[in-house]
Design an enzyme around this catalytic site. Structure first.
Site, PDB file in Angstrom:
ATOM      1  N   CYS B 148      27.331 109.245  -7.247  1.00  0.00           N
ATOM      2  CA  CYS B 148      28.283 110.590  -7.403  1.00  0.00           C
ATOM      3  C   CYS B 148      28.773 110.710  -8.779  1.00  0.00           C
ATOM      4  O   CYS B 148      28.746 111.605  -9.468  1.00  0.00           O
ATOM      5  CB  CYS B 148      29.202 110.649  -6.504  1.00  0.00           C
ATOM      6  N   HIS B 240      35.507 114.091  -8.217  1.00  0.00           N
ATOM      7  CA  HIS B 240      35.692 113.176  -9.073  1.00  0.00           C
ATOM      8  C   HIS B 240      35.942 113.892 -10.688  1.00  0.00           C
ATOM      9  O   HIS B 240      35.250 114.792 -10.794  1.00  0.00           O
ATOM     10  CB  HIS B 240      34.518 112.568  -9.171  1.00  0.00           C
TER      11      HIS B 240
END
Lengths: 344, 344, 344, 344
Positions: B148, B240
């Protein structure tokens, strides 16, 4: 017999930390609290939005706040927790009238004749005091400590200088108390990160060059390293965490860096000084703000995850208590150093 | 007529996101959910600790979970949300039996003959599928998407390659959903940051080199840039955030970088593709996880604070939804690309 | 042809929710945004601190804000998201000039001739509009919706009235968005709960008596139940959770209560109305703010843990989205009801 | 000469608090730590996931953990931080062999011949020790302290008994440390509240009746009040906050309640006893977990917002540190009482 100390800006977040750290100080005793016009004449305990523990300390609870005017103040040292714009006006008045001003404000940090000091890093910069008094014709003087984020960083950069440190990238995860009160709205930071802190990156990129510079007798020769910062606010009450990427002039080994950190010595005989300036932890997941911010009563910085980054680079994390080592404790340690050096 | 798709590891955090994104997918329809032995035969809705919205979608609520055995599964595509160690055993069995496996697991990402793909970055790496089938004698194949954190980063590095990108330092502030469920204990992360995510930095430092490499017909020539990462977990549910320090071979201007980001084009005709791959925001305090993670339905990445860092450096922040663009959405987009390319 | 609607106080937390809910409304279209003096003439998108999603909706981004003066406004309905003190001055001016004012402000809620309405609970109270216009000689009128905490509670109390409800104790865990922006400082609420919300308990204890009262043709006979509240703020972005202890006149069974909740019907034909007014969940650990606040697009309330409390008592939890069902959505639903009833 | 004390279940959240509170205890000194099989023989500092401060205290860091077998243990008092199911097996073995077991576990709290004690509330219940030893033929005995939520509540109910207390509704906002470690997943509680804590309401509704009951010489006559609880988990590290609705037999005044709280006296001469058992605060927004949990070193409970609730009711909030006054500190205070009463 204790030195009398006064606090400018005593009701804010950093002001409260001054009060707390001075409560049972062996050398200093609070003689006056100065605040903005609308608070003058009121009791400190009635005015402050006390946020750092259960109760306002008894020694100041009923103390009447004074105007920010040197004529009213009986003190040997004046601590300043003022915002920069007010500090710029107020601090010189006190310095002119003969007070030793130990300031946490950014207003004068980068002035040529004002010492910007971390005792363990550049105590000799106090030599600028004479230059300052001569330049300005003041009876007193101003000594400043750096920005909170700068302090944690520079305490770890100093021991790396001799290893050939050349360039530093630092990304920070900073605590909410650094923004004061009311500061960051909760709606802005719950389940969130704020990727911007006004003015912060500039301070973190410039102050270290002065701090790590050499005192020439009349001024400071700035260090020739480069610092680049990216500063961010996270949902943490206290404790700034910084991810450091350090580039060296040549090969560098982890063990040498750890050894340099562990050998970095405190100044002897200062009551607020921690036993270990830099605590190096071996666990893979430290430092953490909640667990490590109170190391050395908030005056140590805690380093972890020291690791290689290519041949000539080292990565590590450093954490420190932003309102203790990074603000009120920094000013108090500077004042203690000045007492030891008989400058007060 | 929709393609039948199956999901391996459907009850975890990423598995749930697969279910959610596939609920009304125009090309794909869930035909099977496979889970570990103890869940086999039970209804998905009874077993899953559903954490991403009010209710388990109706199309899978009563679906009986199957064992992870290719003989039981009727599907054109198998999505894998398995942990790496289980993926290493299970995915080859499906590939061997002729399934197209679109995997979010790290198990095979760095194998020489396995495509590691972000459609907008390196669609041509799908050419490795033939190599893989030949090498391994499989009827089907495995295609992987990156970690990710890698994905958000590489989507922004790709357009910088032609500008002379040479070296990247990246410090991350990663969301809790990336650790799965139960994942990070609340006692570990309230009023705290965790400065370590096992295995993460290694992935972020190696995967980009393959992703940005050139397909030679038989393998990948890795890109010759350097990436160094420091990875941290913050108290954020999804999204994130990454602080990037990018070094270029020579002078670089902010406007050229922004222009490169804005010109970076999506693949036409893929249902999960966002209109803008990289959203560049002008505000000084963006991107923020809570406000920006759902940009482009979670498939855009959002960039902000693009600024100079010396003559040859640029700093910026990038944010993306870690379980959408960073995991389930990444695998689904890869599968859509494979359909478009008639590989399925 | 849509009705033109204007919004008073459009930049605040509730104002933003009005904008969001009205963006694609099938009956209503925003024709004007009114704000305080200092914002007049400026574009909405430039002034608002938009906090509820990625971007300010396009239909209002460039809309110039108008002063809060009825002479400038072209609208069929005026929604008010004003603070109480300003609402007290401004809303009557609009009502006098013939506007239908649907207000979320507390200023006029308890006035004898002002309807305080939740459509599913007391639609017939709209009969007070005639009384109000007669009393005050206004061409228009004001209709109010209750406090957010009251709404969730009363939606569940209404179906219990016929079961003999006598007394209610309610303890709330309220979201931060209810305090507006900047609202609660993050330093006050991270790792903390605030046990006090100014004015809240009084509203929660008095408004239900009017809402559950009977319209007599000329006024409201208040319900004779007793409500006692203890209100608290928790670190949650959206969604008020309330723990209810309900005392009945005699024996009461859990099944009868659940049956009453499930039988409680929405008003047919209102676009903002949810399919289920009260969603009753069976899981032992629901409702939860993060998972359940968006039920019915934020217009359902979610009930859970319905259980006995002695012979004549029932305990349960109820949750609702405080800025949707509890504020902007409440006003919009009231306006829809008025359109349906041909009062506009 | 200090008493030797051993701790059962020393690695958990409550176990850690025992270690911390016993580190410099004037009467007690840790002689043994007992843990589950897989930890036996290992050093405490290597095994524990230490979460409550920077470092494991030195006095136990290298202590080897022993099996939970009385034959191995040299101690005058055994503190138990075991989960209920293990406590049920292990604690009787120690009691039988002559140890004084001070237990925080729920296993034996409601047994007829086992004292359930809060020193300030029902010290005389220690008279049950003789009954217990006789009944069971044990050389030692078990004394228990209540559930954490019960303790805060009952400390405030005791002084209200003489004022005619009849019925209590209590809604709690409980800290995460109460769920142990790893305990509540962060994904479950960030931006959220959990409205359910397994087994908690039952404990809070039954334990007070025993605690407030009368020792008859052979057993306890339970108090005849009624307690109803609704228990909820909030994103707070330490400190349980409880909203109490107290019904009295007749008229009740706020001042009488406050006076009763303030007059409630600690037991003299116990080192862990706070100076004030109940701290009553006047501010409208206290108690708050982060500010008040450490009052009296975590052994005081803090009350605020005492207010009328109809003629015969009073509402207030009470807060206490759940792992200090609510767990480890409670057991230690019980042990100190037993020493004072020469039962050890």
């Amino acid at each position: 017999m204790k030195y009398k100390v006064a606090v400018l800006g005593a009701t804010g977040m950093v002001g409260q930390k001054f009060i707390q750290l001075l409560e049972n100080h062996p050398w200093f005793e609070i003689s006056a609290l100065m605040a903005s016009e609308r608070r003058v004449g009121k009791a400190y305990g009635d005015e402050v939005e006390w946020l750092i523990s259960s109760d306002v300390p008894e020694n100041v609870r009923d103390m009447e706040m004074l105007p920010m005017d040197p004529r009213n103040v009986d003190a040997d040292i004046v601590f300043s927790a003022l915002p920069a714009d007010i500090a710029r006006e107020v601090e010189p008045k006190f310095a002119q009238e003969g007070f030793a001003v130990a300031s946490n404000a950014s207003a004068f940090r980068m002035e040529e004749d004002v010492p910007l000091v971390i005792p363990e890093v550049n105590a000799e910069h106090l030599g600028l005091i004479d230059v300052q008094k001569r330049n300005r014709g003041w009876d007193g003087f101003i000594v400043t400590n750096p920005n909170c984020t700068t302090i944690m960083l520079v305490l770890t950069l100093k021991p790396l200088l001799d290893l050939g440190l050349a360039k530093v990238n630092v990304a920070t995860m900073q605590a909410l108390s650094g923004a004061g009160y009311p500061g960051v709205p909760s709606m802005s930071v719950i389940d969130n990160v704020l990727p911007f802190i006004r003015g912060e990156e500039d301070k973190v990129e410039t102050e270290p060059l002065k701090l790590l510079g050499k005192f020439t007798g009349s001024g400071i020769d700035f260090a020739s390293i480069t610092v680049s910062a990216s500063c961010h606010r996270v949902p943490v009450i206290d404790g700034h965490l910084e991810a450091v990427f350090a580039e060296f002039g040549g090969n560098i080994e982890v063990n040498d860096v750890i050894e340099a950190f562990r050998s970095f010595k405190p100044i002897e005989g200062l009551p607020t000084s921690p036993e270990e300036v830099i605590v190096v932890r071996d666990e893979p997941d430290r430092p953490q703000p909640r667990l490590d911010r109170d190391a050395g009563n908030g005056m140590s910085v805690v380093v972890g995850r020291v690791r290689k980054d290519g041949d000539s680079g080292i990565k590590y994390l450093v954490l420190g208590h932003n309102t203790v080592r990074g603000a009120a404790g920094a000013s108090i340690l500077n004042a203690e150093l000045m007492v030891k050096e008989k400058l007060i």
